[in-house]
Design a protein around this motif. Structure first.
Motif, PDB file in Angstrom:
ATOM      1  N   ILE A  46      12.114 -15.237  -8.808  1.00  0.00           N
ATOM      2  CA  ILE A  46      11.110 -14.605  -7.930  1.00  0.00           C
ATOM      3  C   ILE A  46       9.750 -15.228  -8.270  1.00  0.00           C
ATOM      4  O   ILE A  46       9.313 -15.161  -9.418  1.00  0.00           O
ATOM      5  CB  ILE A  46      11.069 -13.071  -8.098  1.00  0.00           C
ATOM      6  N   PRO A  47       9.101 -15.848  -7.272  1.00  0.00           N
ATOM      7  CA  PRO A  47       7.853 -16.548  -7.575  1.00  0.00           C
ATOM      8  C   PRO A  47       6.782 -15.611  -8.151  1.00  0.00           C
ATOM      9  O   PRO A  47       6.701 -14.431  -7.777  1.00  0.00           O
ATOM     10  CB  PRO A  47       7.401 -17.088  -6.208  1.00  0.00           C
ATOM     11  N   LEU A  48       5.986 -16.165  -9.049  1.00  0.00           N
ATOM     12  CA  LEU A  48       4.929 -15.385  -9.703  1.00  0.00           C
ATOM     13  C   LEU A  48       3.950 -14.799  -8.675  1.00  0.00           C
ATOM     14  O   LEU A  48       3.462 -13.680  -8.835  1.00  0.00           O
ATOM     15  CB  LEU A  48       4.187 -16.282 -10.708  1.00  0.00           C
ATOM     16  N   THR A  49       3.698 -15.534  -7.603  1.00  0.00           N
ATOM     17  CA  THR A  49       2.760 -15.016  -6.583  1.00  0.00           C
ATOM     18  C   THR A  49       3.321 -13.731  -5.966  1.00  0.00           C
ATOM     19  O   THR A  49       2.584 -12.773  -5.739  1.00  0.00           O
ATOM     20  CB  THR A  49       2.559 -16.048  -5.451  1.00  0.00           C
ATOM     21  N   VAL A  50       4.624 -13.704  -5.727  1.00  0.00           N
ATOM     22  CA  VAL A  50       5.238 -12.505  -5.123  1.00  0.00           C
ATOM     23  C   VAL A  50       5.144 -11.338  -6.107  1.00  0.00           C
ATOM     24  O   VAL A  50       4.822 -10.199  -5.736  1.00  0.00           O
ATOM     25  CB  VAL A  50       6.713 -12.793  -4.733  1.00  0.00           C
ATOM     26  N   ILE A  51       5.377 -11.630  -7.389  1.00  0.00           N
ATOM     27  CA  ILE A  51       5.308 -10.589  -8.425  1.00  0.00           C
ATOM     28  C   ILE A  51       3.889 -10.033  -8.518  1.00  0.00           C
ATOM     29  O   ILE A  51       3.679  -8.815  -8.522  1.00  0.00           O
ATOM     30  CB  ILE A  51       5.772 -11.213  -9.765  1.00  0.00           C
ATOM     31  N   ASN A  52       2.922 -10.918  -8.558  1.00  0.00           N
ATOM     32  CA  ASN A  52       1.530 -10.443  -8.639  1.00  0.00           C
ATOM     33  C   ASN A  52       1.149  -9.684  -7.376  1.00  0.00           C
ATOM     34  O   ASN A  52       0.449  -8.667  -7.439  1.00  0.00           O
ATOM     35  CB  ASN A  52       0.565 -11.624  -8.841  1.00  0.00           C
ATOM     36  N   ASP A  53       1.627 -10.167  -6.231  1.00  0.00           N
ATOM     37  CA  ASP A  53       1.223  -9.534  -4.970  1.00  0.00           C
ATOM     38  C   ASP A  53       1.852  -8.157  -4.768  1.00  0.00           C
ATOM     39  O   ASP A  53       1.232  -7.280  -4.162  1.00  0.00           O
ATOM     40  CB  ASP A  53       1.565 -10.448  -3.783  1.00  0.00           C
ATOM     41  N   ILE A  54       3.069  -7.948  -5.257  1.00  0.00           N
ATOM     42  CA  ILE A  54       3.665  -6.606  -5.074  1.00  0.00           C
ATOM     43  C   ILE A  54       2.915  -5.589  -5.950  1.00  0.00           C
ATOM     44  O   ILE A  54       2.655  -4.461  -5.539  1.00  0.00           O
ATOM     45  CB  ILE A  54       5.206  -6.586  -5.297  1.00  0.00           C
ATOM     46  N   ILE A  55       2.511  -6.028  -7.147  1.00  0.00           N
ATOM     47  CA  ILE A  55       1.723  -5.133  -8.011  1.00  0.00           C
ATOM     48  C   ILE A  55       0.384  -4.807  -7.304  1.00  0.00           C
ATOM     49  O   ILE A  55      -0.022  -3.643  -7.227  1.00  0.00           O
ATOM     50  CB  ILE A  55       1.440  -5.806  -9.387  1.00  0.00           C
ATOM     51  N   LYS A  56      -0.240  -5.845  -6.773  1.00  0.00           N
ATOM     52  CA  LYS A  56      -1.524  -5.629  -6.076  1.00  0.00           C
ATOM     53  C   LYS A  56      -1.334  -4.731  -4.851  1.00  0.00           C
ATOM     54  O   LYS A  56      -2.160  -3.874  -4.561  1.00  0.00           O
ATOM     55  CB  LYS A  56      -2.109  -6.973  -5.611  1.00  0.00           C
ATOM     56  N   GLY A  57      -0.229  -4.950  -4.138  1.00  0.00           N
ATOM     57  CA  GLY A  57       0.046  -4.162  -2.928  1.00  0.00           C
ATOM     58  C   GLY A  57       0.193  -2.685  -3.258  1.00  0.00           C
ATOM     59  O   GLY A  57      -0.324  -1.805  -2.560  1.00  0.00           O
ATOM     60  N   MET A  58       0.898  -2.384  -4.369  1.00  0.00           N
ATOM     61  CA  MET A  58       1.088  -0.985  -4.770  1.00  0.00           C
ATOM     62  C   MET A  58      -0.239  -0.364  -5.176  1.00  0.00           C
ATOM     63  O   MET A  58      -0.524   0.791  -4.873  1.00  0.00           O
ATOM     64  CB  MET A  58       2.070  -0.899  -5.945  1.00  0.00           C
ATOM     65  N   LYS A  59      -1.048  -1.164  -5.860  1.00  0.00           N
ATOM     66  CA  LYS A  59      -2.364  -0.695  -6.287  1.00  0.00           C
ATOM     67  C   LYS A  59      -3.204  -0.366  -5.036  1.00  0.00           C
ATOM     68  O   LYS A  59      -3.855   0.671  -4.966  1.00  0.00           O
ATOM     69  CB  LYS A  59      -3.015  -1.799  -7.129  1.00  0.00           C
ATOM     70  N   ARG A  60      -3.119  -1.251  -4.060  1.00  0.00           N
ATOM     71  CA  ARG A  60      -3.876  -1.029  -2.816  1.00  0.00           C
ATOM     72  C   ARG A  60      -3.444   0.273  -2.149  1.00  0.00           C
ATOM     73  O   ARG A  60      -4.264   1.048  -1.695  1.00  0.00           O
ATOM     74  CB  ARG A  60      -3.608  -2.172  -1.835  1.00  0.00           C
ATOM     75  N   PHE A  61      -2.138   0.498  -2.119  1.00  0.00           N
ATOM     76  CA  PHE A  61      -1.670   1.741  -1.488  1.00  0.00           C
ATOM     77  C   PHE A  61      -2.272   2.956  -2.183  1.00  0.00           C
ATOM     78  O   PHE A  61      -2.838   3.841  -1.547  1.00  0.00           O
ATOM     79  CB  PHE A  61      -0.133   1.849  -1.514  1.00  0.00           C
ATOM     80  N   HIS A  62      -2.162   2.982  -3.509  1.00  0.00           N
ATOM     81  CA  HIS A  62      -2.593   4.183  -4.236  1.00  0.00           C
ATOM     82  C   HIS A  62      -4.118   4.335  -4.254  1.00  0.00           C
ATOM     83  O   HIS A  62      -4.621   5.439  -4.424  1.00  0.00           O
ATOM     84  CB  HIS A  62      -2.029   4.161  -5.661  1.00  0.00           C
TER      85      HIS A  62
END
Ligand SMILES: O=C(O)CCC(=O)C(=O)O
Ligand SMILES: [Fe+2]
Length: 374
Positions: free
Chosen positions: A107-123
């Motif tokens: 799983i590319p590092l960009t996808v890993i970083n972006d899912i964490i960022k995406g969850m942060k954005r939601f909350h």
């Protein structure tokens, strides 16, 4: 909302009232923190006996326990000797720790970083917008909530969750996902599905089963939980997640750089270090049950922390919670005269109802399903 401070001397304490006020705010733990509290509200404070018991399991300063690492770098279907090595490592890790770390998993590092960022954005979005997703109906495709066991547990956990039911009864329509993180969830979902297939092949082979054996059992259920653990003013008085084992076959977990995940291993709490780009696999209760204890669903928890927020993304591989038709129990391929069944044969519905009813009380849900001779 009226929430009492932990240290305040209250002649009477109406816990139910506090829980209801919290629930009705629909703003989660982040809402409590945003209100500017300097002490943990009482509903989050662990009982004294639990805090005292803690002293028996403290991780030794010099402990060099580390969960096993599985490097998938050179994995190639044609390289049979490397594959066999990996299967042996998976077998050992699943039978002793119940946890392992995957590196070079694809799983590319960009996808890993972006899912964490995406969850942060939601909350961290506007609370009024986030409230639209607030629900206590676990059949909802996508829901925002705090503690599924709020009214059952002795104290509430210091975390909020966005839970996406990605597969059941049908694959989730991406339009049901919040627009703050829709695209990245869809992207991560694709990658996780591929990785989960590979991991379930490893686990099947590690149990001496056909490569697709486990995949056939739990292809119809995938939950993605985006957890958010806000900074906590008194982290030593509460937990981000109480001691529990997972209600899944296995879980693929991603944590950000903050840390706080611990496993109960050989009677001490061992920290699972946050290592960027790596993913954690942990065996869940259902795999312990069907493997007749060959694999271990290890108890774990998350500490609260002052330096939050902490974000993690857990993907639970399972079969439909409501299913009352399929029966699960120790696999006949694994049983023998020397290895008789330890657990009863049960439906997913029975297991889930028990897990939800008891909440995260620190006792394994599996105990309830042990055959009395064990
Ligand atoms: O946040 C974490 O690191 C762990 C979450 C977890 O244990 C769970 O969702 O079951
Ligand atoms: Fe867990």
């Amino acid at each position: 909302m009226e929430i009492t401070g932990a240290g305040e001397q209250q002649p009477t304490y109406d816990r139910l009232k506090e829980l209801k006020a919290f629930e009705e705010s629909k703003a989660g733990v982040k809402g409590v923190v945003d209100a500017g509290i300097v002490k943990n509200p009482r509903m989050f404070v662990r009982p004294l006996d639990e805090l005292t018991e803690e002293l028996d399991h403290i991780e030794q300063e010099n402990s060099n326990f580390e969960i096993p690492v599985i490097d998938m770098e050179s994995l190639d279907q044609d390289d049979h000797s490397r594959r066999k090595e990996i299967i042996d490592e998976v077998r050992r890790a699943s039978g002793t720790w119940g946890f392992f770390r995957l590196v070079n998993h694809g799983i590319p590092l960009t996808v890993i970083n972006d899912i964490i960022k995406g969850m942060k954005r939601f909350h961290e979005q506007d609370t009024e917008l986030k409230k639209q997703y607030h629900s206590d109906d676990h059949k909802t495709g996508c829901m925002f909530y705090t503690n599924f066991d709020l009214y059952v547990s002795k104290y509430a956990n210091w975390r909020d969750t966005l839970r996406c039911n990605l597969l059941s009864p049908d694959p989730l329509d991406p339009q049901e996902l919040p627009d703050t993180c829709r695209d990245i969830i869809v992207e991560y979902w694709k990658h996780i599905t591929t990785l989960a297939d590979t991991v379930s092949e490893f686990l099947s082979e590690a149990l001496g089963l056909e490569q697709d054996h486990l995949k056939r059992i739990f292809t119809d259920f995938l939950i993605l939980s985006g957890h958010y653990y806000p900074a906590c003013p008194e982290p030593e008085l509460t937990l981000g997640a109480s001691k529990h084992s997972d209600a899944s076959f296995f879980t693929l977990l991603l944590q950000d750089h903050i840390g706080g995940l611990q496993i109960l291993h050989q009677n001490q709490w061992v920290t699972v270090k946050p290592i960027p780009g790596t993913l954690i696999v942990n065996i869940g209760d259902l795999l312990q049950l069907i493997s007749n204890d060959k694999f271990k669903s290890a108890e774990h928890r998350v500490l609260a922390n002052r330096n939050g927020p902490r974000v993690s993304v857990a993907c639970f591989l399972n079969t439909k919670f409501s299913d009352n038709t399929k029966i699960f129990g120790p696999l006949k391929e694994i049983l023998s005269e020397e290895n008789p069944p330890i657990y009863k044969y049960i439906t997913m519905k029975e297991y889930t109802e028990h897990y939800v009813k008891k909440g995260l009380d620190g006792v394994s849900a599996l105990n309830h399903f042990k055959l009395s001779s064990n």
